[in-house]
Design a protein around this motif. Structure first.
Motif, short mmCIF file in Angstrom:
data_model
loop_
_atom_site.label_atom_id
_atom_site.label_comp_id
_atom_site.label_asym_id
_atom_site.label_seq_id
_atom_site.Cartn_x
_atom_site.Cartn_y
_atom_site.Cartn_z
N ARG A 48 7.62 2.13 3.66
CA ARG A 48 7.45 3.57 3.91
C ARG A 48 8.79 4.17 4.31
O ARG A 48 9.79 3.47 4.42
N ARG A 87 0.84 -1.21 0.00
CA ARG A 87 0.00 0.00 0.00
C ARG A 87 0.87 1.25 0.00
O ARG A 87 2.06 1.22 0.37
N LEU A 96 9.39 6.82 9.74
CA LEU A 96 8.33 6.11 10.44
C LEU A 96 8.82 4.80 11.07
O LEU A 96 8.03 3.98 11.52
N GLU A 156 -4.60 9.43 3.94
CA GLU A 156 -4.65 9.58 5.40
C GLU A 156 -5.05 11.01 5.76
O GLU A 156 -4.21 11.88 5.98
N VAL A 203 -3.71 3.86 11.35
CA VAL A 203 -2.87 3.15 10.36
C VAL A 203 -2.92 1.64 10.58
O VAL A 203 -3.06 0.86 9.65
N ALA A 232 0.32 5.22 1.43
CA ALA A 232 -0.63 5.90 2.32
C ALA A 232 -0.25 7.37 2.54
O ALA A 232 0.12 7.77 3.65
N PRO A 233 -0.35 8.19 1.50
CA PRO A 233 0.05 9.59 1.68
C PRO A 233 -0.94 10.40 2.52
O PRO A 233 -2.14 10.10 2.53
N SER A 234 -0.42 11.39 3.21
CA SER A 234 -1.29 12.36 3.91
C SER A 234 -1.41 13.56 2.99
O SER A 234 -0.38 14.12 2.59
N TYR A 236 -2.93 9.02 14.60
CA TYR A 236 -2.44 8.41 13.36
C TYR A 236 -2.06 6.93 13.57
O TYR A 236 -2.40 6.05 12.78
N1 GLU Z 1 0.63 9.08 5.98
C1 GLU Z 1 1.99 8.89 6.33
C2 GLU Z 1 2.84 9.90 5.59
O1 GLU Z 1 2.39 10.46 4.59
C3 GLU Z 1 2.48 7.51 6.01
C4 GLU Z 1 1.93 6.49 6.94
C5 GLU Z 1 2.43 5.08 6.72
O2 GLU Z 1 2.95 4.80 5.63
O3 GLU Z 1 2.29 4.27 7.60
O4 GLU Z 1 3.95 10.15 6.01
#
Ligand code: GLU
Length: 243
Positions: free
Chosen positions: A204, A13, A208, A49, A190, A15-17, A186
């Motif tokens: 990612r 996946r 993180l 996100e 997630v 998962a951009p914010s 968050y």
């Molecule tokens: N939404 C987060 C971001 O844009 C990434 C979260 C994730 O990949 O777990 O930095």
């Protein structure tokens, strides 16, 4: 001959914010997670996100989708928007995680004051509210275990941490208004999303890596299987700062 080995489908996946347009760093994550999933004939899901309503904007979400399509990074299935699953996050926190979490009305100042009096570290919440049974529209903290948690990151190697000693009980839902719960953290959203979607590979940025031990704890508390992890080096500017 039937094939007796159980095949698990790889599900990756991105998962951009939507706090801005895609930049080189987020694109690196998009391309790497896409390649890893597709190389294994797996699926590549897209999740926006967007629970932080102060920082996220729908025009950035739209722009991210357009940019990914333009680059040929086509996702599988529907885009998942976190903002559409808020009731589900609150419900899980108040049911499955109910006995592992508690309301807390401490402020940063009151924690500091308590820690000065009791000579403890203000960086780790000293469990002032654990037995107060406060209503859950206050901030809700999750009880984190005091033992070593280890995981293998496919790029960074073996990573370990002690969630309680490193952080103390973390806030998983911010303070709300009377009888109205606050914003889900968050970290919790997630984990719930990845588990709901059957994500097997979390790829990612290395920024993180640090919260991963706490996320693994959440998987364990919820009784869910933990995905594989791969944290990519960050794309940095010439001055060494994150893009
Ligand atoms: N939404 C987060 C971001 O844009 C990434 C979260 C994730 O990949 O777990 O930095």
């Amino acid at each position: 001959m039937p094939n007796l080995t159980r095949q698990t489908q790889v599900i990756g996946r991105f998962a951009p914010s939507p706090t801005g347009a895609l930049h080189l760093g987020s694109l690196l994550t998009a391309v790497a997670s896409y390649c890893i999933a597709k190389h294994a004939q797996g699926q590549w899901l897209l999740r926006i996100e967007d629970i932080d309503t102060e920082r996220c904007h729908s025009h950035y979400s739209k722009q991210i989708l357009t940019d990914l399509e333009r680059l040929g990074l086509h996702w599988d299935g529907e885009v998942r928007y976190q903002s559409e699953h808020l009731a589900h996050y609150h419900n899980l926190l108040d049911t499955k995680l109910n006995t592992l979490s508690y309301g807390c009305d401490c402020s940063r100042k009151s924690i500091q004051h308590y820690c000065q009096l009791h000579h403890c570290l203000a960086t780790n919440y000293p469990r002032i509210c654990t037995h107060k049974h406060l209503p859950r529209y206050h901030a809700v903290r999750l009880v984190l275990p005091d033992h070593c948690v280890l995981f293998y990151d496919q790029l960074q190697g073996i990573i370990s941490g002690n969630p309680q000693r490193d952080h103390g009980d973390i806030v998983v839902r911010r303070r709300g208004r009377v009888n109205q719960p606050g914003m889900i953290n968050y970290m919790l959203a997630v984990v719930i999303d990845d588990a709901d979607c059957g994500v097997t590979e979390v790829v990612r940025g290395a920024d993180l890596l640090e919260p991963t031990v706490r996320q693994i704890t959440l998987y364990q508390q919820l009784g869910w299987s933990v995905p594989n992890w791969l944290h990519l080096p960050l794309a940095l500017q010439q001055n060494g700062l994150k893009l």
